[in-house]
Design a protein around this motif. Structure first.
Motif, PDB file in Angstrom:
ATOM      1  N   SER A   1       0.831  -1.199   0.000  1.00  0.00           N
ATOM      2  CA  SER A   1       0.000   0.000   0.000  1.00  0.00           C
ATOM      3  C   SER A   1       0.871   1.258   0.000  1.00  0.00           C
ATOM      4  O   SER A   1       1.875   1.331   0.698  1.00  0.00           O
TER       5      SER A   1
ATOM      6  N   LYS B   1       1.202   2.583  -6.966  1.00  0.00           N
ATOM      7  CA  LYS B   1       0.611   1.744  -8.021  1.00  0.00           C
ATOM      8  C   LYS B   1      -0.318   2.550  -8.922  1.00  0.00           C
ATOM      9  O   LYS B   1      -0.272   2.434 -10.152  1.00  0.00           O
TER      10      LYS B   1
ATOM     11  N   ARG C   1       3.093   7.130   0.278  1.00  0.00           N
ATOM     12  CA  ARG C   1       1.941   7.901   0.729  1.00  0.00           C
ATOM     13  C   ARG C   1       2.169   8.426   2.157  1.00  0.00           C
ATOM     14  O   ARG C   1       1.897   9.575   2.457  1.00  0.00           O
TER      15      ARG C   1
ATOM     16  N   GLU D   1       4.626  11.213   2.132  1.00  0.00           N
ATOM     17  CA  GLU D   1       3.988  12.430   1.627  1.00  0.00           C
ATOM     18  C   GLU D   1       3.112  13.073   2.701  1.00  0.00           C
ATOM     19  O   GLU D   1       3.182  14.279   2.940  1.00  0.00           O
TER      20      GLU D   1
HETATM   21  N1  LIG Z   1       7.586   7.446  -7.092  1.00  0.00           N
HETATM   22  C1  LIG Z   1       6.749   8.418  -6.692  1.00  0.00           C
HETATM   23  N2  LIG Z   1       7.022   9.698  -6.964  1.00  0.00           N
HETATM   24  C2  LIG Z   1       6.202  10.689  -6.560  1.00  0.00           C
HETATM   25  N3  LIG Z   1       5.072  10.498  -5.884  1.00  0.00           N
HETATM   26  C3  LIG Z   1       4.742   9.238  -5.568  1.00  0.00           C
HETATM   27  C4  LIG Z   1       5.555   8.134  -5.966  1.00  0.00           C
HETATM   28  N4  LIG Z   1       4.977   7.020  -5.525  1.00  0.00           N
HETATM   29  C5  LIG Z   1       3.855   7.390  -4.906  1.00  0.00           C
HETATM   30  N5  LIG Z   1       3.696   8.726  -4.926  1.00  0.00           N
HETATM   31  C6  LIG Z   1       2.600   9.496  -4.301  1.00  0.00           C
HETATM   32  O1  LIG Z   1       2.202   8.801  -3.131  1.00  0.00           O
HETATM   33  C7  LIG Z   1       0.786   8.750  -3.002  1.00  0.00           C
HETATM   34  C8  LIG Z   1       0.316   7.307  -3.009  1.00  0.00           C
HETATM   35  O2  LIG Z   1       0.511   6.732  -4.281  1.00  0.00           O
HETATM   36  P1  LIG Z   1      -0.574   5.745  -4.948  1.00  0.00           P
HETATM   37  O3  LIG Z   1      -1.948   6.160  -4.588  1.00  0.00           O
HETATM   38  O4  LIG Z   1      -0.241   5.609  -6.364  1.00  0.00           O
HETATM   39  O5  LIG Z   1      -0.204   4.411  -4.144  1.00  0.00           O
HETATM   40  P2  LIG Z   1      -0.895   2.960  -4.229  1.00  0.00           P
HETATM   41  O6  LIG Z   1       0.206   1.976  -4.386  1.00  0.00           O
HETATM   42  O7  LIG Z   1      -1.972   2.976  -5.237  1.00  0.00           O
HETATM   43  O8  LIG Z   1      -1.484   2.811  -2.768  1.00  0.00           O
HETATM   44  P3  LIG Z   1      -2.722   1.855  -2.264  1.00  0.00           P
HETATM   45  O9  LIG Z   1      -2.283   0.441  -2.449  1.00  0.00           O
HETATM   46  O10 LIG Z   1      -2.839   2.218  -0.826  1.00  0.00           O
HETATM   47  O11 LIG Z   1      -3.895   2.229  -3.070  1.00  0.00           O
HETATM   48  C9  LIG Z   1       0.239   9.563  -4.157  1.00  0.00           C
HETATM   49  O12 LIG Z   1      -0.001  10.880  -3.739  1.00  0.00           O
HETATM   50  C10 LIG Z   1       1.351   9.540  -5.177  1.00  0.00           C
HETATM   51  O13 LIG Z   1       1.315  10.677  -5.991  1.00  0.00           O
END
Ligand SMILES: Nc1ncnc2c1ncn2[C@@H]1O[C@H](COP(=O)(O)OP(=O)(O)OP(=O)(O)O)[C@@H](O)[C@H]1O
Ligand SMILES: [Mg+2]
Length: 457
Positions: free
Chosen positions: A177, A181, A364, A367
């Motif tokens: 998470s 992704k 996340r 951030e």
């Molecule tokens: N490599 C990266 N560079 C910049 N921002 C990132 C990067 N990876 C993630 N983020 C930022 O971190 C936050 C979480 O990313 P995201 O929603 O894509 O994660 P996820 O893997 O889909 O999480 P989940 O499994 O909880 O849904 C977002 O605001 C995204 O913009």
């Protein structure tokens, strides 16, 4: 001489008809489309009607004159290359023109070859700057499309994205998470041939089974209680674009079966309908679950897993790419400015804490931490006190946990604590080469306490 004026639009502004004719005769046979204006005012009107690739202005013509016109363009942020026509003996005029941002000048009397050459260079310059702007727009303008990180694991991700973005192959994005992704799914779409089409994201965990089905495939009027009208599903809305199926591991067996069919036959039906609809979509799915394990346990169809996992992009956990943390911090400080001001500065101590944190919630969580710290520090210097890191989760404490876990069953607690205390005192003393005062400082106790505890042993 060979030229590449083909397709280039050139605007010429001069009040002397013979000069307009002469330039037209030089440029048109080489493929340029020539527009003319006989005053500065006419030139402005022409510029508003259609932005040329190159402009040629005479310094002397009915107002505004060439140099004033150039200044106006630059003030309006129009940066097309401008050539200024000057008399060859007028070096001051030429210098002024160049200072005001002219691309070059054409000296009178005209040398046709020189004119062709200069216009050709200006056109090429124009094409290059356009291309650079396009690329910038494509790769950096939308902050949702920026993936930060230069570490090995991220390089691997970039390579995979580059390899599959252009194809229509189904992609399964895996990873813990908060690892990015959804961001990767978006970047994939923006770099695909379907980039002009919609990107539709569906969180499959957010809806109960029956609602999810009608969300994905739509429904006909009267398909179920509450279906007052026909409704298009997400697969229809995503036509010519990409559909992002987030949390695919949470989908019920019935919906899994329907998804399998979409992937195999590229067709589906609305709920309560029997018209066969074509799915013109690229499917990108994501999960933080182990689907193979799910398949083994009978919760996830193995055939669906293979259909989804044509290409797998695995997102590394943040702790596997600690090197990227400073870059990410920098990025988030810029993304979350306080009151629209400058990016907040951060102290070395805070930086170190962030870099040594284990980040179970990955990017996340990082951030969120930065965003909150910016607010707590009111845009000022961010110190450790603004981070509010959950202390049980630092790398240090994780290490301690894994070390202690091995000791759990070794001895009863009082005995273990005694041994631990004795061991820590000795270790500190060793580290400090027998200097008691320093060892006591290292452990954060007084020298008197240190001595008394030592003599107890
Ligand atoms: N490599 C990266 N560079 C910049 N921002 C990132 C990067 N990876 C993630 N983020 C930022 O971190 C936050 C979480 O990313 P995201 O929603 O894509 O994660 P996820 O893997 O889909 O999480 P989940 O499994 O909880 O849904 C977002 O605001 C995204 O913009
Ligand atoms: Mg997500």
């Amino acid at each position: 001489m060979t030229t590449t004026l083909a397709g280039g639009v050139v605007l010429i502004a001069d009040d002397e008809e013979p000069i307009l004719d002469l330039l037209r005769d030089i440029l048109e046979p080489e493929g340029a489309s020539v527009r003319t204006a006989r005053s500065g005012r006419e030139a402005l009107a022409a510029l508003e009607a259609e932005e040329p690739d190159v402009a040629i202005f005479d310094v002397r013509m009915p107002p505004p004159d060439g140099l004033t016109l150039l200044k106006t363009l630059r003030e309006r942020g129009i940066d097309l290359p401008v050539l200024i026509i000057t008399a060859q003996d007028s070096s001051t005029m030429t210098i002024e023109a160049m200072q005001r941002g002219a691309y070059d000048y054409l000296g009178k009397p005209f040398d046709p070859d020189e004119i062709l050459h200069t216009v050709q260079r200006a056109l090429e310059h124009r094409r290059l700057t356009r291309r650079v702007l396009d690329l910038e727009r494509q790769f950096s303008q939308d902050p949702r499309d920026i993936l930060i990180g230069r570490s090995g694991p991220m390089q691997h991700v970039y390579k995979l994205i580059g390899r599959v973005a252009g194809s229509d192959a189904t992609v399964l994005i895996t990873g813990e998470s908060g690892t990015g992704k959804e961001l990767v799914a978006h970047v994939l779409h923006r770099n695909s041939a379907r980039r002009e089409g919609p990107f539709i994201a569906v969180n499959c965990a957010a809806l109960p089974e029956t609602l999810l089905e009608s969300e994905l495939f739509g429904h006909e009027k009267g398909a179920f209680t509450g279906a007052m009208a026909q409704r298009k599903g997400r697969f229809e809305q995503a036509a010519k674009g990409s559909i992002f199926l987030d949390e695919i591991g949470e989908v019920s067996p019935t919906t899994q079966k329907k998804l399998l069919r979409v992937l195999q036959e590229r067709t589906f039906e609305r709920v309560g309908g029997n018209a066969l609809l074509k799915a013109n979509v690229r499917v990108i799915a994501a999960t933080n679950r182990d689907l193979i394990e799910g398949a083994r346990a009978g919760n996830f169809r193995e055939d669906l897993y293979y259909r989804l996992n044509v290409v797998n992009i695995h997102m590394p956990a943040l702790r596997e790419r600690n090197d990227d943390i400073p870059l990410l911090i920098d990025h988030f400080l810029r993304k979350h400015r306080f009151g629209g001001g400058e990016a907040a500065p951060i102290s070395d101590a805070a930086m170190e804490l962030l870099q040594n944190h284990a980040w179970p919630g990955n990017v996340r969580q990082l951030e969120n931490t930065i965003e909150r710290a910016v607010v707590l520090a009111q845009g000022g210097l961010i110190g450790p006190e603004h981070l509010l890191l959950d202390r049980t989760l630092t790398v240090h404490e994780q290490m301690l946990d894994s070390a202690l876990a091995r000791l759990l069953t070794v001895a009863p607690l009082p005995q273990l604590l005694e041994e631990l205390r004795a061991r820590l005192l000795t270790l500190a003393l060793e580290r400090c080469h027998g200097d008691r005062a320093a060892a006591a400082r290292m452990l954060g106790i007084s020298e008197a306490l240190f001595t008394s505890v030592m003599s107890d042993e």
